[in-house]
Design an enzyme around this catalytic site. Sequence first.
Site, PDB file in Angstrom:
ATOM      1  N   GLY A 261      37.502   8.926  62.432  1.00  0.00           N
ATOM      2  CA  GLY A 261      37.017  10.282  62.645  1.00  0.00           C
ATOM      3  C   GLY A 261      36.435  10.946  61.416  1.00  0.00           C
ATOM      4  O   GLY A 261      36.110  12.135  61.453  1.00  0.00           O
TER       5      GLY A 261
ATOM      6  N   GLY B 256      33.475  10.351  59.870  1.00  0.00           N
ATOM      7  CA  GLY B 256      32.070  10.690  60.085  1.00  0.00           C
ATOM      8  C   GLY B 256      31.919  11.938  60.935  1.00  0.00           C
ATOM      9  O   GLY B 256      31.117  12.828  60.623  1.00  0.00           O
ATOM     10  N   SER B 257      32.705  12.033  61.995  1.00  0.00           N
ATOM     11  CA  SER B 257      32.648  13.219  62.852  1.00  0.00           C
ATOM     12  C   SER B 257      33.108  14.461  62.098  1.00  0.00           C
ATOM     13  O   SER B 257      32.497  15.529  62.212  1.00  0.00           O
ATOM     14  CB  SER B 257      33.518  13.016  64.096  1.00  0.00           C
ATOM     15  OG  SER B 257      33.002  11.968  64.882  1.00  0.00           O
TER      16      SER B 257
ATOM     17  N   TYR C 167      24.762   9.214  65.766  1.00  0.00           N
ATOM     18  CA  TYR C 167      23.959  10.436  65.833  1.00  0.00           C
ATOM     19  C   TYR C 167      23.604  10.794  67.273  1.00  0.00           C
ATOM     20  O   TYR C 167      23.597  11.968  67.643  1.00  0.00           O
ATOM     21  CB  TYR C 167      22.682  10.282  65.000  1.00  0.00           C
ATOM     22  CG  TYR C 167      22.951  10.066  63.532  1.00  0.00           C
ATOM     23  CD1 TYR C 167      23.953  10.750  62.864  1.00  0.00           C
ATOM     24  CD2 TYR C 167      22.205   9.147  62.799  1.00  0.00           C
ATOM     25  CE1 TYR C 167      24.204  10.554  61.522  1.00  0.00           C
ATOM     26  CE2 TYR C 167      22.451   8.942  61.449  1.00  0.00           C
ATOM     27  CZ  TYR C 167      23.449   9.644  60.818  1.00  0.00           C
ATOM     28  OH  TYR C 167      23.703   9.440  59.493  1.00  0.00           O
TER      29      TYR C 167
ATOM     30  N   PHE D 108      27.686   8.530  53.901  1.00  0.00           N
ATOM     31  CA  PHE D 108      28.202   7.172  53.899  1.00  0.00           C
ATOM     32  C   PHE D 108      29.719   7.199  53.957  1.00  0.00           C
ATOM     33  O   PHE D 108      30.363   7.955  53.230  1.00  0.00           O
ATOM     34  CB  PHE D 108      27.746   6.433  52.628  1.00  0.00           C
ATOM     35  CG  PHE D 108      28.261   5.028  52.536  1.00  0.00           C
ATOM     36  CD1 PHE D 108      27.813   4.052  53.410  1.00  0.00           C
ATOM     37  CD2 PHE D 108      29.196   4.683  51.580  1.00  0.00           C
ATOM     38  CE1 PHE D 108      28.289   2.752  53.337  1.00  0.00           C
ATOM     39  CE2 PHE D 108      29.672   3.387  51.490  1.00  0.00           C
ATOM     40  CZ  PHE D 108      29.225   2.412  52.379  1.00  0.00           C
TER      41      PHE D 108
ATOM     42  N   ARG E  80      35.969   4.590  61.921  1.00  0.00           N
ATOM     43  CA  ARG E  80      36.738   4.641  63.167  1.00  0.00           C
ATOM     44  C   ARG E  80      38.003   5.497  63.066  1.00  0.00           C
ATOM     45  O   ARG E  80      38.880   5.397  63.893  1.00  0.00           O
ATOM     46  CB  ARG E  80      37.101   3.234  63.671  1.00  0.00           C
ATOM     47  CG  ARG E  80      35.932   2.320  63.825  1.00  0.00           C
ATOM     48  CD  ARG E  80      35.249   2.551  65.132  1.00  0.00           C
ATOM     49  NE  ARG E  80      34.145   1.588  65.277  1.00  0.00           N
ATOM     50  CZ  ARG E  80      32.974   1.921  65.758  1.00  0.00           C
ATOM     51  NH1 ARG E  80      32.750   3.144  66.151  1.00  0.00           N
ATOM     52  NH2 ARG E  80      32.015   1.028  65.873  1.00  0.00           N
TER      53      ARG E  80
END
Length: 160
Positions: free
Chosen positions: A96, A98-99, A132, A87, A94
């Site tokens: 980066g 999560g990446s 994903y 999470f 936006r």
Amino acid sequence: MSIVIRPATAADGETFLSLVDALADYEKLDRPSADARERLIRDAFGPAPRISVFLGERDGTAVSYAIVLETYSSFLALPTLYLEDLFVIPDARRFGIGSAFFRFLAGEALRRGCGRMEWVVLDWNQLAIDFYEKLQARRMSEWYTYRLTAEQLREISGEG
């Protein structure tokens, strides 16, 4: 802007719980009860951890978390890194994070000798699905998720 992904420690307990609360709010679920919060802390940071927790920080502030654990594939004869939660608070998306988190977790899976990494995503969470699929993760349409509640477990086991 600096992004750091790191293992959480017991000192991060309140931060971790606040991020779990943020996920519950995002998914319009009840926040964990006091008993559940105690179990989360014990299972993450106690003498016999059941889960691994990682925090993602942007410029020194925790804005994301992940919970992982290992399952096992009898056919690969290797562990699988199972991602229970990932999470990122909406205001921090936006950038980066999560990446960066996924790259970190892919490395964690390799460090642990895992043959794969798996997770589930809610069917309404199109942002996550798009993320994903951009990573080229494959949706497993041939597998169905089943669940038994604690009450059902007691009934089936004869302990209820």
